[in-house]
Motif scaffolding. Structure first.
Motif, PDB file in Angstrom:
ATOM      1  N   ILE A 109      24.949  18.640 -13.851  1.00 18.66           N
ATOM      2  CA  ILE A 109      24.863  19.181 -15.031  1.00 18.66           C
ATOM      3  C   ILE A 109      25.088  20.784 -14.798  1.00 18.66           C
ATOM      4  N   ALA A 110      26.046  21.380 -15.224  1.00 14.72           N
ATOM      5  CA  ALA A 110      26.208  22.730 -14.901  1.00 14.72           C
ATOM      6  C   ALA A 110      26.174  24.020 -15.938  1.00 14.72           C
ATOM      7  N   ALA A 111      26.098  23.232 -17.094  1.00 13.37           N
ATOM      8  CA  ALA A 111      25.659  24.212 -18.375  1.00 13.37           C
ATOM      9  C   ALA A 111      25.429  23.376 -19.627  1.00 13.37           C
ATOM     10  N   VAL A 112      24.590  23.976 -20.372  1.00  8.66           N
ATOM     11  CA  VAL A 112      23.907  23.010 -21.416  1.00  8.66           C
ATOM     12  C   VAL A 112      24.026  24.158 -22.891  1.00  8.66           C
ATOM     13  N   ALA A 113      23.726  23.529 -24.135  1.00 10.33           N
ATOM     14  CA  ALA A 113      23.760  24.126 -25.150  1.00 10.33           C
ATOM     15  C   ALA A 113      22.948  22.992 -26.182  1.00 10.33           C
ATOM     16  N   PRO A 114      21.628  23.308 -26.883  1.00 10.18           N
ATOM     17  CA  PRO A 114      21.231  24.823 -26.869  1.00 10.18           C
ATOM     18  C   PRO A 114      20.240  25.096 -25.493  1.00 10.18           C
ATOM     19  N   ASP A 115      19.798  26.234 -25.747  1.00 12.50           N
ATOM     20  CA  ASP A 115      19.123  26.797 -24.460  1.00 12.50           C
ATOM     21  C   ASP A 115      17.637  25.788 -24.078  1.00 12.50           C
ATOM     22  N   ARG A 116      17.367  25.317 -25.028  1.00 15.02           N
ATOM     23  CA  ARG A 116      15.949  24.515 -24.669  1.00 15.02           C
ATOM     24  C   ARG A 116      16.074  23.337 -23.950  1.00 15.02           C
ATOM     25  N   TYR A 117      17.388  22.965 -23.397  1.00 13.60           N
ATOM     26  CA  TYR A 117      17.930  21.787 -22.572  1.00 13.60           C
ATOM     27  C   TYR A 117      18.273  22.538 -21.075  1.00 13.60           C
ATOM     28  N   THR A 118      17.848  23.762 -21.035  1.00 16.84           N
ATOM     29  CA  THR A 118      18.428  24.444 -19.602  1.00 16.84           C
ATOM     30  C   THR A 118      17.488  23.842 -18.380  1.00 16.84           C
ATOM     31  N   LYS A 119      16.503  23.182 -18.764  1.00 18.64           N
ATOM     32  CA  LYS A 119      15.681  22.528 -17.585  1.00 18.64           C
ATOM     33  C   LYS A 119      16.756  21.375 -17.141  1.00 18.64           C
ATOM     34  N   SER A 120      17.701  20.886 -17.777  1.00 20.63           N
ATOM     35  CA  SER A 120      18.504  19.776 -17.392  1.00 20.63           C
ATOM     36  C   SER A 120      19.614  20.278 -16.297  1.00 20.63           C
ATOM     37  N   ILE A 121      19.729  21.518 -16.164  1.00 23.23           N
ATOM     38  CA  ILE A 121      20.689  22.153 -15.324  1.00 23.23           C
ATOM     39  C   ILE A 121      20.554  21.587 -13.730  1.00 23.23           C
ATOM     40  N   GLY A 122      21.483  21.192 -13.282  1.00 21.60           N
ATOM     41  CA  GLY A 122      21.126  20.762 -11.831  1.00 21.60           C
ATOM     42  C   GLY A 122      20.949  19.398 -11.546  1.00 21.60           C
ATOM     43  N   VAL A 123      20.617  18.682 -12.918  1.00 19.98           N
ATOM     44  CA  VAL A 123      20.501  17.146 -12.775  1.00 19.98           C
ATOM     45  C   VAL A 123      21.918  16.370 -12.683  1.00 19.98           C
ATOM     46  N   ASN A 124      21.677  15.298 -11.827  1.00 22.41           N
ATOM     47  CA  ASN A 124      22.837  14.676 -11.202  1.00 22.41           C
ATOM     48  C   ASN A 124      22.862  13.381 -12.185  1.00 22.41           C
ATOM     49  N   ILE A 125      24.002  13.077 -13.089  1.00 30.45           N
ATOM     50  CA  ILE A 125      23.798  12.021 -14.096  1.00 30.45           C
ATOM     51  C   ILE A 125      24.526  10.781 -13.439  1.00 30.45           C
ATOM     52  N   SER A 126      24.927  10.877 -12.154  1.00 35.33           N
ATOM     53  CA  SER A 126      25.574   9.664 -11.683  1.00 35.33           C
ATOM     54  C   SER A 126      24.465   8.773 -11.342  1.00 35.33           C
TER      55      SER A 126
END
Length: 286
Positions: free
Chosen positions: A107-124
């Motif tokens: 995960i490289a980018a998210v919206a809204p900002d409250r999910y920024t902790k998800s950036i860097g997570v691998n969904i595979s």
């Protein structure tokens, strides 16, 4: 006693047999409601089904448009990607969040900002991540219970370069019980009907009795204790359209009082997925 084979012409006998076959093949359990009631139910059902499909298509279309616009982005970490996700979220009344993933599933980018902790997570390594990454095609997931507790579905659209090289995907998350409820609840109130939306596998996506959302018609109580409901459910799963009747408790407030109900159903489709939209009317106590 006369033999009907001898007294009727063969052509007439064949017509009778053909008519009987058509009758038996038509999805039904009990006799249908009067024509006027049936017409009204079908009209309401068509309105609801069409509008649900329109919302699903609008989510898919906007996600596709963003993916096409990002075909020239350097990577999913590009500022253009974050800007696109923010734009998608601000323009949609039906989605909860958006994300961009790299070709490897990060995960490289998210919206809204409250999910920024998800950036860097691998969904595979789990679904629907593996299917999204392996097929690299437009995708709509089956419903699942998100970690936040709501019933979610995920749209995915690939981002490809002008040469067709896969650069990642744009993901859109939605809660079907919310956007379906916005369409259905006013009709239920005005027309005195109830509506359920479910996947063909029995997973319930919407019901005004919110306790039923996320349950499975074929696996969970109280549905499994009503034989006629199970029989009808199998018919609904197997046929895109139809009608029938069954016995179930009258309402969430009157679970101890059984009533015979008529059901009419139709199907909405999006990106290869089907949802059964079922409209119920009530005969009376049994």
């Amino acid at each position: 006693m006369m033999n009907w084979r001898k007294t009727l012409p063969i052509s007439v006998a064949m017509v009778i047999i053909a008519a009987a076959c058509i009758f038996l093949a038509t999805p039904h359990i009990f006799p249908s409601e009067p024509d006027e009631d049936r017409s009204a139910a079908i009209h309401n059902l068509e309105y609801i089904t069409t509008n649900i499909e329109m919302v699903m298509t609008s989510i898919a279309d906007s996600t596709e448009s963003a993916s096409v616009a990002l075909s020239s982005a350097d990577s999913m970490e590009s500022p253009d990607v974050q800007e696109a996700l923010n734009g998608l979220l601000s323009e949609s009344n039906y989605t909860l969040s958006y994300a961009a993933i790299s070709p490897g599933g990060i995960i490289a980018a998210v919206a809204p900002d409250r999910y920024t902790k998800s950036i860097g997570v691998n969904i595979s390594g789990s679904e629907p991540g593996d299917t999204i990454l392996q097929t690299q095609k437009p995708f709509l997931s089956d419903a699942f219970i998100a970690k936040e507790g709501f019933t979610g579905i995920e749209f995915a659209w690939p981002v490809c370069s002008e040469k067709g090289i896969y650069k990642g995907s744009i993901l859109a998350m939605a809660d079907p019980s919310e956007f379906v409820g916005e369409i259905v609840a006013p009709v239920e109130k005005e027309k005195g009907i109830t509506v359920t939306v479910m996947q063909p596998d029995g997973f319930i996506l919407y019901d005004r009795d919110t306790a039923q959302v996320g349950k499975n018609l074929f696996e969970d109580a109280p549905f499994t204790t009503y034989d006629s409901l199970q029989t009808l459910g199998k018919m609904i799963a197997a046929n895109e359209k139809g009608s029938g009747a069954y016995t179930f408790y009258r309402s969430p407030e009157k679970t101890g009082e059984a009533a015979q109900k008529h059901a009419y159903w139709d199907t909405c489709q999006c990106i290869g997925k089907e949802w059964r939209v079922i409209l119920f009317t009530e005969d009376g106590a049994v």
